[in-house]
Design a protein around this motif. Structure first.
Motif, PDB file in Angstrom:
ATOM      1  N   ASN A  68       0.813  -1.217   0.000  1.00  0.00           N
ATOM      2  CA  ASN A  68       0.000   0.000   0.000  1.00  0.00           C
ATOM      3  C   ASN A  68       0.846   1.267   0.000  1.00  0.00           C
ATOM      4  OD1 ASN A  68      -2.168  -1.647   0.175  1.00  0.00           O
ATOM      5  ND2 ASN A  68      -2.502  -1.365   2.373  1.00  0.00           N
ATOM      6  N   SER A  69       0.296   2.295  -0.607  1.00  0.00           N
ATOM      7  CA  SER A  69       0.972   3.588  -0.628  1.00  0.00           C
ATOM      8  C   SER A  69      -0.035   4.655  -1.028  1.00  0.00           C
ATOM      9  CB  SER A  69       2.108   3.558  -1.653  1.00  0.00           C
ATOM     10  OG  SER A  69       2.588   4.856  -1.896  1.00  0.00           O
ATOM     11  N   THR A  70       0.076   5.811  -0.427  1.00  0.00           N
ATOM     12  CA  THR A  70      -0.686   6.972  -0.892  1.00  0.00           C
ATOM     13  C   THR A  70       0.278   7.976  -1.507  1.00  0.00           C
ATOM     14  OG1 THR A  70      -2.386   6.678   0.783  1.00  0.00           O
ATOM     15  CG2 THR A  70      -2.226   8.865  -0.210  1.00  0.00           C
ATOM     16  N   ARG A  71       1.188   8.516  -0.678  1.00  0.00           N
ATOM     17  CA  ARG A  71       2.078   9.592  -1.104  1.00  0.00           C
ATOM     18  C   ARG A  71       3.059   9.159  -2.192  1.00  0.00           C
ATOM     19  NH1 ARG A  71       0.188  10.379   3.723  1.00  0.00           N
ATOM     20  NH2 ARG A  71       0.421   8.147   3.708  1.00  0.00           N
ATOM     21  N   THR A  72       3.747   8.069  -1.963  1.00  0.00           N
ATOM     22  CA  THR A  72       4.833   7.691  -2.882  1.00  0.00           C
ATOM     23  C   THR A  72       4.279   7.360  -4.264  1.00  0.00           C
ATOM     24  OG1 THR A  72       5.951   6.788  -0.944  1.00  0.00           O
ATOM     25  CG2 THR A  72       6.883   6.247  -3.081  1.00  0.00           C
ATOM     26  N   ARG A 121       7.599  -0.769  -5.314  1.00  0.00           N
ATOM     27  CA  ARG A 121       7.452  -0.878  -3.854  1.00  0.00           C
ATOM     28  C   ARG A 121       7.081  -2.317  -3.541  1.00  0.00           C
ATOM     29  NH1 ARG A 121       4.446   2.701   0.595  1.00  0.00           N
ATOM     30  NH2 ARG A 121       6.278   3.941   0.104  1.00  0.00           N
ATOM     31  N   HIS A 151      14.257   3.376   1.562  1.00  0.00           N
ATOM     32  CA  HIS A 151      13.242   4.213   0.894  1.00  0.00           C
ATOM     33  C   HIS A 151      13.998   5.471   0.455  1.00  0.00           C
ATOM     34  CE1 HIS A 151       9.545   5.866  -0.330  1.00  0.00           C
ATOM     35  NE2 HIS A 151       8.819   5.751   0.769  1.00  0.00           N
ATOM     36  N   GLN A 154      12.331   8.877  -0.461  1.00  0.00           N
ATOM     37  CA  GLN A 154      11.759   9.557   0.711  1.00  0.00           C
ATOM     38  C   GLN A 154      12.859  10.336   1.442  1.00  0.00           C
ATOM     39  OE1 GLN A 154       8.452   9.636   2.044  1.00  0.00           O
ATOM     40  NE2 GLN A 154       9.359  11.194   3.373  1.00  0.00           N
ATOM     41  N   PRO A 280       7.277  11.225   7.477  1.00  0.00           N
ATOM     42  CA  PRO A 280       7.100  10.767   6.092  1.00  0.00           C
ATOM     43  C   PRO A 280       5.649  10.445   5.752  1.00  0.00           C
ATOM     44  CG  PRO A 280       8.077   9.038   7.430  1.00  0.00           C
ATOM     45  CD  PRO A 280       8.021  10.263   8.293  1.00  0.00           C
ATOM     46  N   GLY A 281       4.817  10.263   6.778  1.00  0.00           N
ATOM     47  CA  GLY A 281       3.441   9.854   6.554  1.00  0.00           C
ATOM     48  C   GLY A 281       3.379   8.359   6.281  1.00  0.00           C
ATOM     49  N   PRO A 282       2.236   7.741   6.480  1.00  0.00           N
ATOM     50  CA  PRO A 282       1.034   8.310   7.083  1.00  0.00           C
ATOM     51  C   PRO A 282       1.196   8.508   8.594  1.00  0.00           C
ATOM     52  CG  PRO A 282       0.698   5.971   6.584  1.00  0.00           C
ATOM     53  CD  PRO A 282       2.048   6.330   6.052  1.00  0.00           C
TER      54      PRO A 282
END
Ligand code: CP
Length: 329
Positions: A68-72, A121, A151, A154, A280-282
């Motif tokens: 899972n990833s949102t930002r990257t 990823r 990462h 990041q 870095p989030g989340p």
């Protein structure tokens, strides 16, 4: 997939130019600085009426996100589109991988579609490296986070964000707080900060979340007390508690963690008055920090996200060998 001992692979091509971006380990300070400088040049693209430059027109980038990833994922997609590349986003849950196709067969099929770059990823450390060792010679691989290992993009967007506020790395004290043992972000940050000349890196965590020998491996100072660790810090980077990577009870409870290590406005007073707060989030609000800090005047957390697009544009164009056109423009 046996990833235990991947053969060494150079991230540079025969001319010494960046080809893959798998880890910061072994990359020179000059190269890291070049990435940051190139990223500065891409920041302005977001302000243009048409948020695009033609540098990677005709190139094909495939995003392979097995975790899972949102930002990257979204910032890699935006970065590739702003470079005018064609972008394929493979939805792993609905792809043939879910029917049992191996990673290498997926790779070969996408290569047959003339993909130039894979952004990968994966939950397994070494996955991006494994793909790089098996990819066709013209294909570049970017590691978008592999297990606990690395990462690197990041970390580059983190140091880019720091440099925009505090340009002299050689005067900084940076504190990294949280689940260090499971954190690929922390490993890459320690490498980036050290390479760029940061003299004092503090890592702060409960004993159960601190890797053994981190002092000697990375040249950092270890703290188990938040106040002592962030005292006079110029930058405090908080890390997410990674429940999904914990296979035993390493924390009594998130409530207990916040009680001892959660960042509040009062605790932040131990740092320098102009401290930057990063994550870095989340974010887990009320676990790693409270909302007053996450949304407060010291927080640059959303700036990190915006900067991620420019930094990823720089890295992608350098790996694809098209960044010089940008410099000449
Ligand atoms: N920082 C980071 O990797 O966030 P995502 O998991 O949302 O990509």
């Amino acid at each position: 997939m046996n990833l235990s001992a991947p053969p060494p692979i150079s991230q540079l091509d025969a001319q010494g130019h960046l080809k893959h971006f798998l880890t910061l380990d072994g990359l020179s300070p000059a190269l890291l600085t070049d990435i940051l400088d190139q990223a500065e040049g891409f920041l302005g693209v977001a302000q243009q009426a048409v948020k695009k430059v033609p540098l990677c027109r005709g190139k094909v980038v495939a995003n392979l996100f097995f975790e899972n990833s949102t930002r990257t994922r979204t910032t890699f997609e935006l970065a590739a589109k702003r470079l005018s590349a064609d972008v394929l986003n493979l939805n792993i849950s609905t792809s043939a991988t879910a029917k049992g196709e191996t990673l290498l067969d997926t790779l070969r099929n996408l290569e047959a579609m003339h993909v130039d770059m894979f952004v990968v990823r994966h939950a397994t450390s070494g996955a991006a490296h494994f793909i790089a060792t098996h990819a066709a010679p013209h294909v570049s691989i970017i590691n978008a986070g592999d297990g606990r290992h690395a990462h690197p993009t990041q970390a580059m967007l983190d140091v880019f964000t720091i440099r925009r506020h505090k340009p002299d790395f050689t005067t900084l004290r940076v504190a990294i707080v949280g689940d260090i043992v499971h954190s690929r972000v922390a490993r890459s940050q320690m490498l980036a900060l050290t390479a760029l000349g940061v003299p004092e890196i503090h890592v702060i965590a409960p004993r159960t979340l601190m890797p053994a020998q981190v002092e000697t491996a990375f040249g950092v100072r270890v703290f188990h007390d938040l106040r002592a660790g962030i005292e006079d810090a110029d930058v405090v980077i908080l890390l997410r508690i990674q429940r999904e990577r914990m296979n035993s009870a390493l924390l009594p409870s998130e409530h207990e963690y916040f009680h001892l290590f959660g960042l509040t406005e009062t605790r932040l007073e131990a740092a320098r008055p102009d401290v930057l707060v990063m994550h870095p989030g989340p974010i887990n609000r009320g676990v790693e920090m409270d909302s007053h800090v996450a949304d407060g005047p010291h927080s640059v957390i959303l700036e990190q996200v915006s900067n991620g697009i420019a930094v990823r544009m720089a890295i992608m164009s350098m790996c694809l060998g098209t960044q010089n056109l940008h410099s000449a423009a």
